[in-house]
Scaffold this motif. Structure first.
Motif, PDB file in Angstrom:
ATOM      1  N   ALA A 109       6.690   7.408   5.985  1.00  0.00           N
ATOM      2  CA  ALA A 109       5.023   7.935   5.667  1.00  0.00           C
ATOM      3  C   ALA A 109       4.586   7.644   6.969  1.00  0.00           C
ATOM      4  N   VAL A 110       4.580   6.205   7.622  1.00  0.00           N
ATOM      5  CA  VAL A 110       3.315   5.975   8.388  1.00  0.00           C
ATOM      6  C   VAL A 110       4.052   7.509  10.006  1.00  0.00           C
ATOM      7  N   ILE A 111       5.188   6.397  10.309  1.00  0.00           N
ATOM      8  CA  ILE A 111       5.551   7.697  11.499  1.00  0.00           C
ATOM      9  C   ILE A 111       5.592   9.123  11.804  1.00  0.00           C
ATOM     10  N   ASN A 112       5.504   9.531  10.157  1.00  0.00           N
ATOM     11  CA  ASN A 112       5.401  11.351  10.106  1.00  0.00           C
ATOM     12  C   ASN A 112       4.147  11.426   9.530  1.00  0.00           C
ATOM     13  N   SER A 113       3.325  11.296   9.678  1.00  0.00           N
ATOM     14  CA  SER A 113       1.561  11.121   9.507  1.00  0.00           C
ATOM     15  C   SER A 113       1.060  12.239  10.599  1.00  0.00           C
ATOM     16  N   GLY A 114       1.717  11.848  11.499  1.00  0.00           N
ATOM     17  CA  GLY A 114       0.957  12.948  12.778  1.00  0.00           C
ATOM     18  C   GLY A 114       0.082  11.960  13.456  1.00  0.00           C
ATOM     19  N   THR A 156      -6.883   3.335   5.749  1.00  0.00           N
ATOM     20  CA  THR A 156      -6.717   4.970   5.365  1.00  0.00           C
ATOM     21  C   THR A 156      -5.031   4.870   5.451  1.00  0.00           C
ATOM     22  N   LYS A 157      -4.867   6.152   4.776  1.00  0.00           N
ATOM     23  CA  LYS A 157      -3.238   6.113   4.057  1.00  0.00           C
ATOM     24  C   LYS A 157      -2.182   5.665   4.879  1.00  0.00           C
ATOM     25  N   GLY A 158      -2.476   5.707   5.815  1.00  0.00           N
ATOM     26  CA  GLY A 158      -1.498   5.646   7.152  1.00  0.00           C
ATOM     27  C   GLY A 158      -1.609   3.567   6.781  1.00  0.00           C
ATOM     28  N   PRO A 189      -7.331   8.963   2.214  1.00  0.00           N
ATOM     29  CA  PRO A 189      -7.021  10.044   3.175  1.00  0.00           C
ATOM     30  C   PRO A 189      -6.361   9.375   4.788  1.00  0.00           C
ATOM     31  N   ASP A 190      -5.603  10.606   5.458  1.00  0.00           N
ATOM     32  CA  ASP A 190      -4.672  10.099   6.649  1.00  0.00           C
ATOM     33  C   ASP A 190      -5.693   9.811   7.813  1.00  0.00           C
TER      34      ASP A 190
END
Lengths: 999, 470
Positions: free
Chosen positions: B238-243, B211-213, B197-198
């Motif tokens: 993916a990391v930067i845009n994950s929020g 985590t996914k990040g 999960p995020d």
């Protein structure tokens, strides 16, 4: 009084008759109606020589006399009185006065005679019938030795038994090895049986209570103990009451202990010269002498004179129905360093009760308590009291001007005084051992005995690191740790014994035993920190409790044993044993182990063809072969267990993780087995004046219990296996006892010599395993387990002195490839196992004086003196040996000590032959002079015997070893890491005085 | 036999009671303090506690401390003769296969891998239905990501290490070629990214566990190392845009023990002293803080300080280096706790800034783009510490941009354990070390770029072959 008939004899009335009449009339008023003059001669049973000075007295009275120079005595006694004949060095003899007025007596020497009874497993055998190898130490050899712990007195006294103290701290139990080391991972400590029960420790016994110690050395004697006999069995029998008037015995001794020798280290000026040389050679700033105007001798500040006190009182006595022996003993040992001491109290109560003609109920009870304090040892680091006493720089003072302890920013070491008072380590123990048995004589050749043995032990330890004294303590805000341990044990044993003699031609004895035992252990521990002051050194005062834990384990054993012995005309002897043991330590695949053994003997001297050799009093050949086993020390070695404690904090709390731990388990794990062959001969010459025994033994151990190292890539360090490798111990033992002079001056000699060789025959394909002390700065281990070498052989580079051009240590390039590498250029550089060891004891007796002299030694054992790293490398500004003065200074210097450079950038001090020294030694182990006060005048103060003595222990040691003492082992009893010296508590020499009184 | 009297009869009877036979289970004893294998890995809770043990592996003192200290010791960030004897050998490359630090690091990484393998072996037997939602796969993914991280460290430091992915593997397995190891790492990470999960339920778990990040940032690091630029950019994005992640406004807050589990942290090792203490802190703290004056460990080099000065980077200089009487001390761990080895300060392994730096470097390698996304990414990092932004005027080609990113990485991530790996993957290690240690008069031999397998382990495993040159 019968009427003297004057008519028949021409009787002249002379003065001696008047004297006789007067004497008789005086005596007659105090004697019973029918008292007579009894006289006779007392002789030695072996050679029939007369014995002067023998005490002859009437039991339950104070009437007695002493034999004259011709062994004659004369005394008034009535019919029915029991006369007791007693003399040191002989067994007491009791005779009941009958009709005869002449009673001649032959006293048997205490010197082990062939009719003496030797205790073996589950029974007893006469020495003449013994077909196995058993060493005996009788109580007189260990009485009055100022040792406190009985094992210390055994050194050198039994062949095949090597007793050595790893260090000299009070209360330290020495390590005992019987015929070498057989195991790498299982214990090499012999099984100790006290009054029939395999529970209790030699350390808790009062030496005064011990009657005899027997050590079973070969397979046939050990196999009866099956799974625990492989490292040898020590059987201790405590004193029993004897029939007669109560005998009260009291003894006290006081000893003064001192350091045997100081180590020669540098004083201030030389220290500054050498250290500053090392620092500047490495490019570091040097020490300014003016900042540190002190010259402290740290060994003088640390060591003091120690003392030992030993006192006991015992009462024994009994009648034909009931015999008792009760004793209280107290021992205290104050070490040669403050805060190291050991105190023990013993209470022994032994009872034998012949309840009815056929039923005997016996009990043996031992209660002991101990109290000890110990000093800190730094493990593999040179911290700890002894290490700093040697290497802490002499330029520092103990205290600052304000009275606080001095710390230096230049080193992480503390002064030994700060180390000593900076932490506390103390403990207590309580032990209760009780063995109760009932023995029923079903038929006169068949007995049944049922035994219950219980043992409860409690011991605790408290440790406290003071928050105000050492840097470590200050920065940690103090620490406290406490633990309590409790072990309970019981054993139930049933034994059926058969002994029958058929027409004096055939003698058969057999024994069948069934036993079960269970042991439970529990430990509770806790720790705390957050101390502001050191005045309450316990968990309660710590503001932060850091840990609390319990550990529990159980183990059980059930056994079935059978033994049968047969002898034909006392000439041909044979024994066969079989034992089956089941243990909870092994998995279902291999729970039971089976251990058979056999021994035979041939009394050659009883053969007809030997009858012409009259000087051969007795000669017996014997041989034995058998199998014994061993289990690992841990309780659950075969199981995979998940334990908690692998934690990670999340969400503000510590989450508990579970994991298997570092060892892979093994459900097929089984007993380690040792097979042993023993061949021996016992010869007694000249009616027992000369007794000689020789043995050859060969034992091999396989299915070695081993945690084999597995590659760390598996995630584990080790896995339990039975390694199909092999370790062998082979050797010879020789004992010679002689009675050199046996007149009014008596001189006896005992010589013991053991040669044994230990070898790792095979490691079943495993690569050699490095073991021993891992010294960070040496970068390697000290010892190795390797095929073809002894266990615990030392391993490293070979040094060839220092290069005169560069001052660097030269290491031999063993494979001539131009490089010095750890794989190719290290080899076996020493062996801690001796080539031979033994002792020579001489006893002289003249009238009431006795002189005992014991020499003890060991030859061929090497020592890995790891302290040489700190004493020669200038590491961390430590003080150095005076021998470091001969270091290399400029090109052209020829020496063995490399150039001093701080932090050893050229690694001159890697593990190499530089550290190996010869540990061979010869010690004057004991000199004891005793004086038995003349029995006649002491009778007036109601005393039966009074002895005063002075004893010197370890008074002189001849050895080339440069450390404190050649008897040293940093790793205690470890079989694979022996003979390493790293700042152990030194051994001591002792002068003691004592007195024994019997009422 | 004569008749026995009553007394002795009673006694005899009592003795007979002793002749008890023991039941079969008299010899069966099981450990009381722990759980035997038959009874463990049966429930989801067992799996969770096995996973905790896996985190404990990477958080252990030796792993968390040495994975930063050992690589740093080789670089120009660390002065010569910093630390104790085994460490000083690392500084000037005079170590051999018997060096203690190298041996310990090798061991603790494999121990951490063992924690994962035992968990994977055990969790197989637990039915996934017993878990909530996808938790079983999540647990496996967290574990596999950790393992991928361990192998990533091993392969960069030692090269062809034995690849052990299961308890059932041959214990005496030999070396595995690098390519195979990287494939395994990438496969594990890619699969895990799908499962993870995020965020987790709490901030503490989101930052403190995988985590996914976290999986993405590790994969980005792997791709960067292998020169797979496009994939690296994708993962970084993916990391930067994950929020989930944001840069902190104040750089120093990252290392301030009062701020734990901040929004910039992607994977932060959790400590809580003294039972779960941060050992690295105790070893590196300046003596003014902990009064351990005898300590000589792990200083920072003048070379690093000069690098900050050249850039006029005062913010990061003062967050990284502490000017102690004894020398330049490391300052990214600051909390002394209540005494030796009691520091509760957490250690950030990966943070958002890393993603931006990967993105900047990788985009540039794909192709120089004046004032493009690469410049934006790089400038975000610089803006945070009040340094002037780059434009195509100061960096007008790929070469210059590349050097700027490399320099920025050095300053931004100083003493966080990245420098050596950067020098290795950009082929600058030999040059930088030779210059730093010997002013270029001597050259570091190439074989020394890979560490030797510890002598002990070669001795135990005959199938393990030592790296050439050692």
């Amino acid at each position: 009084m019968r009427k003297i008939i004057f008519k028949k004899y021409k009787f002249k009335f002379k003065s001696k008759h008047i004297a006789l009449l007067l004497y008789l009339s005086i005596i007659s008023t105090s004697l019973f109606a029918q008292s007579n003059i009894i006289n006779g001669v007392v002789r030695d049973a072996k050679d029939k020589s007369a014995i002067p000075g023998v005490n002859v007295y009437i039991s339950n009275t104070k009437n007695g006399t002493v034999t004259d120079l011709n062994g004659r005595y004369s005394l008034n006694a009535s019919k029915g009185d029991t006369l007791i004949f007693s003399f040191i060095g002989y067994d007491d003899e009791k005779i009941i006065v009958g009709e005869a007025t002449t009673i001649n007596v032959n006293l048997t020497s205490e010197f082990i005679s062939l009719d003496d009874v030797i205790v073996i497993g589950y029974g007893q055998v006469k020495k003449k019938d013994l077909t196995t190898s058993v060493a005996t130490v009788s109580s007189d050899k260990i009485a009055n030795r100022p040792v406190g712990i009985i094992s210390n007195a055994l050194k050198g006294l039994a062949t095949g038994v090597r007793v050595s103290s790893p260090d000299g701290s009070p209360g330290k139990e020495p390590v005992i090895r019987v015929r070498g080391i057989t195991s790498i991972n299982a214990s090499n400590t012999p099984l100790v049986i006290i009054d029939g029960a395999p529970a209790g420790s030699l350390k808790d016994l009062n030496p005064e209570n011990i009657e005899s110690i027997q050590i079973l050395k070969d397979a046939s004697s050990q196999a009866i103990y099956g799974s625990r006999g492989a490292a040898g069995v020590i059987i201790v029998t405590t004193k029993q009451g004897k029939e007669g008037k109560p005998n009260v015995s009291f003894g006290y001794s006081f000893a003064m202990d001192n350091l045997i020798k100081k180590l020669d280290v540098l004083k201030r000026d030389d220290y500054l010269t050498l250290q500053n040389e090392a620092l500047s050679n490495a490019g570091y700033p040097t020490i300014d002498p003016d900042e540190y105007p002190y010259n402290t001798d740290w060994q003088d500040e640390t060591y003091k004179q120690g003392a030992k006190h030993n006192a006991y009182i015992s009462i024994s006595g009994g009648n034909d129905k009931n015999k008792y022996y009760t004793s209280i003993g107290y021992f205290k040992d104050e070490g040669i360093v403050d805060r190291s001491n050991y105190e023990r109290l013993n209470i022994k109560i032994n009872n034998d009760n012949q309840v009815s003609k056929r039923l005997l109920i016996s009990s043996r009870l031992n209660i002991s308590t101990n109290d000890w304090e110990g000093i800190k040892h730094g493990g593999g680091k040179p911290t700890g009291v002894i290490a700093t006493a040697v290497i802490y720089p002499p330029i520092f003072p103990i205290y600052n001007e304000d009275g606080t302890y001095y710390h230096s920013p230049l080193t992480f070491l503390e002064s030994p005084v700060a180390e000593l008072y900076g932490s506390m380590n103390q403990g207590k123990g309580y032990n209760l051992n009780g063995t109760f048995y009932g023995e029923l004589e079903i038929l006169d050749y068949l007995k049944f005995r049922s035994t219950l043995s219980i043992n409860g032990s409690y011991w605790e330890r408290d440790y406290f690191l003071d928050p105000t004294i050492t840097q470590w303590g200050i920065s940690n805000n103090g620490q406290a740790y406490s633990e309590t341990n409790f072990n309970s044990y019981y054993m139930i044993e049933n034994r059926l014994q058969f002994n029958k003699n058929f027409k004096d031609i055939h003698n058969v004895s057999a024994v069948l035993v069934q036993s079960a035992e269970e042991s439970k252990y529990k430990k509770l521990s806790g720790s705390a920190t957050g101390y502001e002051r050191g005045n309450i050194p316990y968990l309660s005062a710590g503001s932060e409790k850091t840990d609390a834990n319990t550990y529990m384990s159980e183990q059980t054993l059930t056994s079935y044993i059978a033994r049968i012995s047969y002898s034909f005309k006392d000439k041909y002897l044979g024994t066969f044993n079989y034992r089956a043991d089941g243990s909870s330590k092994f998995g279902p695949d291999n729970k039971y182990g089976y251990f058979p053994s056999a021994s035979i003997g041939w009394r050659i001297s009883n053969e007809n063809f030997m009858s012409s050799f009259t000087f051969i009093y007795d000669m017996k050949l014997r041989a034995s072969y058998g199998r014994v086993g061993k289990a690992p020390s841990s309780s659950y070695p075969w199981q995979a267990v998940y334990s908690p404690g692998y934690n990670y904090p999340l969400d503000g709390a510590i989450q508990t993780g579970y994991y298997i731990g570092g060892t892979l388990p093994n459900s097929a794990l089984k007993w380690e087995t040792t097979d042993q062959l023993d061949v021996g001969i016992d010869i007694s010459l000249m009616s027992g004046k000369i007794n000689f025994s020789a043995d050859y033994f060969n034992k091999t151990t396989t299915d070695l219990l081993f945690k084999i190292p597995v590659p760390i890539t598996t995630g584990f360090w080790r896995a339990w296996r039975n390694l199909p490798g092999e370790i062998s111990n082979k050797g010879f033992e020789f004992t010679l006892n002689t009675k050199n002079i046996n007149k009014s001056l008596r001189w006896l000699t005992d010589i013991n010599l053991t040669l044994d060789k230990n070898k790792v025959e095979s490691l079943a394909g495993l690569d050699p395993i490095e073991t021993g002390l891992f010294q960070e700065n040496i970068g390697a281990y000290t010892s190795i387990i390797m095929e073809g070498e002894s266990l615990g052989a030392f391993y490293g580079y070979v040094t060839q002195g220092v290069d005169p051009e560069t001052g660097k240590m030269i290491f031999k390039d063993l494979n001539n490839d131009g490089e010095i590498s750890p794989e190719e250029d290290r080899t076996v550089i020493g062996n801690p196992n001796p080539d031979f060891y033994g002792s020579i004891g001489n006893t002289f007796r003249f009238k009431g004086l006795e002189l005992y002299l014991l020499l003890e030694g060991s030859y061929g054992n090497d020592i890995f003196n790891a302290t040489r790293f700190n004493l020669f490398s200038a590491y961390d500004i430590s003080n150095m040996s005076v021998d470091a003065l001969s270091r290399w200074q400029k090109p052209g210097d020829i020496t063995d000590i490399p150039q001093l450079i701080t932090n050893d950038p050229y690694k001159n001090f890697r593990a190499s032959s530089f550290y190996i020294e010869d540990g061979s030694y010869l010690r004057i182990k004991n000199i004891t002079l005793s004086y038995y006060l003349n029995p006649d005048w002491i009778k007036k103060i109601f005393v039966k015997s009074l002895k005063v003595y002075a004893s010197l222990e370890n008074i002189k040691t001849f050895s080339k070893y440069s450390g404190y003492d050649p008897e040293v082992s940093w790793a205690g009893g470890s079989g694979t890491a022996q003979g390493i010296d790293y700042f152990n508590y030194p051994q001591i020499k002792t002068v003691s005085f004592g007195v024994n009184v019997q009422f | 036999m004569k008749t026995m009297n009553k007394y002795s009869l009673i006694l005899f009877a009592t003795m007979l009671l002793f002749t008890t036979s023991c039941g079969e289970d008299f010899l069966e004893r099981y450990p009381i303090n722990s759980i035997s294998k038959e009874n463990f890995y049966k429930t989801p809770d067992d799996a969770e506690s096995g996973l905790i043990a896996a985190y404990d592996g990477v958080q252990s003192f030796e792993y968390s401390c040495y994975i930063r200290e050992v690589p740093d010791a080789f670089t120009d960030d660390c002065p010569v003769s910093s630390g104790d004897a085994p460490n000083m050998e690392l500084n000037d490359f005079t170590f051999d296969a018997t060096n203690l630090r190298i041996r310990n690091l090798f061991h603790v990484i494999y121990i951490a891998i063992g924690r994962v393998n035992v968990l994977l072996d055990g969790i197989e037997n637990i039915d996934s239905d017993l878990f909530e939602n996808n938790r079983k796969n999540e647990i496996i993914a967290e574990a596999k990501t950790l393992r991928a991280f361990h192998y990533f460290n091993l392969v960069r430091l030692w090269g062809n290490v034995p690849l052990v992915l299961s308890l059932k593997d041959d214990p005496f397995k030999g070396n595995t070629p690098k390519e195979e190891i990287y494939n395994a790492i990438i496969n594990d990470l890619k699969w895990s990214i799908e499962q993870l999960p995020d965020r987790h339920e709490t901030e503490s778990r989101t930052r403190g566990t995988i985590t996914k990040g976290a999986a993405n940032i590790i994969l980005a690091d792997v791709y960067l190392t292998l020169g797979r630029w496009n994939e690296a950019v994708a993962c970084a994005n993916a990391v930067i845009n994950s929020g989930v992640y944001n840069l902190l406004n104040n750089y120093d807050d990252l290392f301030n023990p009062n701020y734990e589990n901040t929004e910039e942290a992607i994977f932060e090792l959790q400590f809580s002293g003294p039972k779960e203490a941060n050992g690295l802190a105790s070893i590196t703290l300046p003596p003014e803080i902990d009064r351990q004056w005898w300590k000589k460990y792990y200083l920072a080099s003048d070379n690093l300080k000069d690098a900050f000065d050249e850039e006029s980077d005062n913010t990061r200089l003062h967050s990284t280096i502490y000017f102690s009487r004894r020398g330049l001390h490391r300052w990214k761990t600051r909390d002394n706790g209540t005494g030796w080895f009691t520091s509760p300060q957490n250690l950030i392994t990966y943070r958002l800034a890393y993603a931006y730096l990967v993105k900047a470097e990788a985009l540039n390698e794909i192709g120089y783009n004046a004032n493009g996304e690469a410049f934006n990414a790089l400038n975000i990092i610089r803006k945070r510490v009040n340094l002037p932004e780059y434009t195509s005027t100061n960096l007008n080609n790929q070469e210059e941009f590349r050097n700027a990113v490399w320099k920025e990485r050095r300053l931004e991530l100083a003493l966080e354990g990245f420098r050596w790996f950067d020098l290795l993957r950009t082929n600058r290690a030999i040059e930088v070390v030779s210059e730093f240690l010997w002013d270029g008069e001597q050259t570091l031999p190439e074989y020394k770029l890979l560490l030797p397998f510890p002598q002990e382990d070669l001795d135990v495993n005959p199938n393990l072959v030592q790296n050439p040159g050692w």
